[in-house]
Design an enzyme around this catalytic site. Sequence first.
Site, short mmCIF file in Angstrom:
data_model
loop_
_atom_site.label_atom_id
_atom_site.label_comp_id
_atom_site.label_asym_id
_atom_site.label_seq_id
_atom_site.Cartn_x
_atom_site.Cartn_y
_atom_site.Cartn_z
N GLU A 4 60.57 15.01 59.88
CA GLU A 4 60.23 16.32 60.45
C GLU A 4 61.19 16.62 61.60
OE1 GLU A 4 56.60 16.57 62.82
OE2 GLU A 4 56.07 14.58 62.08
N CYS B 100 53.95 13.90 59.86
CA CYS B 100 54.04 12.43 59.74
C CYS B 100 53.64 11.92 58.37
CB CYS B 100 53.16 11.76 60.79
SG CYS B 100 53.58 12.25 62.45
N HIS C 123 48.25 5.53 60.90
CA HIS C 123 49.31 6.28 61.59
C HIS C 123 49.02 6.16 63.09
CE1 HIS C 123 51.96 9.25 63.09
NE2 HIS C 123 50.99 10.10 63.40
#
Length: 396
Positions: free
Chosen positions: A86, A118, A240
């Site tokens: 990103e 993500c 994450h």
Amino acid sequence: MPTDPSEVSVGIQDLTFATTSLCLTHEELARHTGAPLAKYHHGIGQTAMSIPAEDEDIVTMAADAAAPIIECHGSRKIRTILFATETGIDQSKAAGIYVHSLLRLPPHIRVVELKQACYGATAALQLACALVRSDPTQQVLVLASDIARYDLDSPGEATQGAAAAAMLISAAPDLVELHTPTGLFTHDVMDFWRPNYRTTALVDGKKSNDAYLEALEGAWHDYQARGGLPFEKLRTVCYHQPFTRMAHKAHRRLERTANTTAPLQDIGQAIAPTTTYNQTIGNSYTASMYLALAALLDSDTDLSGDTIGLFSYGSGSVAEFFTGTISPNYRLHLRTEAHETHITERDTVGYETYRRLHTRTLPTDGTAYELPHQTDGRYRLAGIHRHQRLYQEAPP
Ligand code: HMG
């Protein structure tokens, strides 16, 4: 060889990462922001953040991460490179093509870039698994490379970072066999985003934490509805990690959501081995969950034959919960020493240098511009000429 694609064992054959040559400690940051150091170290669970040198970017980090994989396995079986990011450097050309060129890979490979905050690397991983299931003689190189940047003096500043993960996806993998079903969750939410005209992300911090946890619940419920394993069968979960404390919050939420009947695990013990790299590298967006996995595999815990959960979240938002079983001889295929070297060999910068690097911009008028040689990595962004980025192998 099984003919039914669902019977083919597919997963991560090799996994490694690279980060930047510089870092800023939270001790140094706290000295200037006035925040209590305990807020950084314990409240968000971060001790340092990787900072790119002037001649480092997502391409140089990704090439650094991928080079040892190519050196070890060769490129003969690789038919696809999927580059998740990103922090795109071009609206049109895939960043992976520069990596393909730097690593001198053969032309008979498709190279594509993927984006969904993500979550992008997990989309790449699942597509890679599907490609390998359809033709188990092929391998796919998955790259996830990002630089997390928030405005100076904003609450997000302490959660910046940068890294690239590289994974080789193949049949009969040496590290982690990945399973179906997986659980999915998409929800249109403005928790974190970066319009094309901005170099730093916009974020509603509190909303983003809530959106992450809501997505975890949603993905878990979908995973269960599709016949997924019960929570008790999972040795631990790699989450994450926008900041490592988030993984602790997530695990607590998942235990509640799964309504586990087993005695609650010590969350610290279950999650700590997954956080060692991210707590000193910071958020690396697409790479973050894969750095958590690398940290877990590199830890002292023997995981042979264990099944673990993986939770990938990308703001905006898309999330996926899935599982993998660790191969019996996985320890023979780890890159623990190289990972430690990447972290310990970074140079620590002072606050003034950090701010200068944060605010610098590259020319946008096409004039020739040479970058100073700062990186300790193998590849560097040498300059920009006629709007083209010029990469090179870093001279020794
Ligand atoms: P903040 O508002 O400055 O911090 O920013 P806070 O006041 O919420 O404090 C943070 C924690 O430190 C709290 O713990 C405090 O109690 C504690 P909690 O209550 O949450 O458990 N604390 C202390 N602890 C010990 N000693 C002390 C002390 N003082 C306070 N003295 C925030 C925090 C995360 C909001 C900010 O850093 C931010 O905006 N970060 C960026 C957004 C983010 O990371 N969101 C995470 C979920 S979204 C996601 O993961 C996607 C993402 O990776 C992007 C993508 O998908 O591409 C971001």
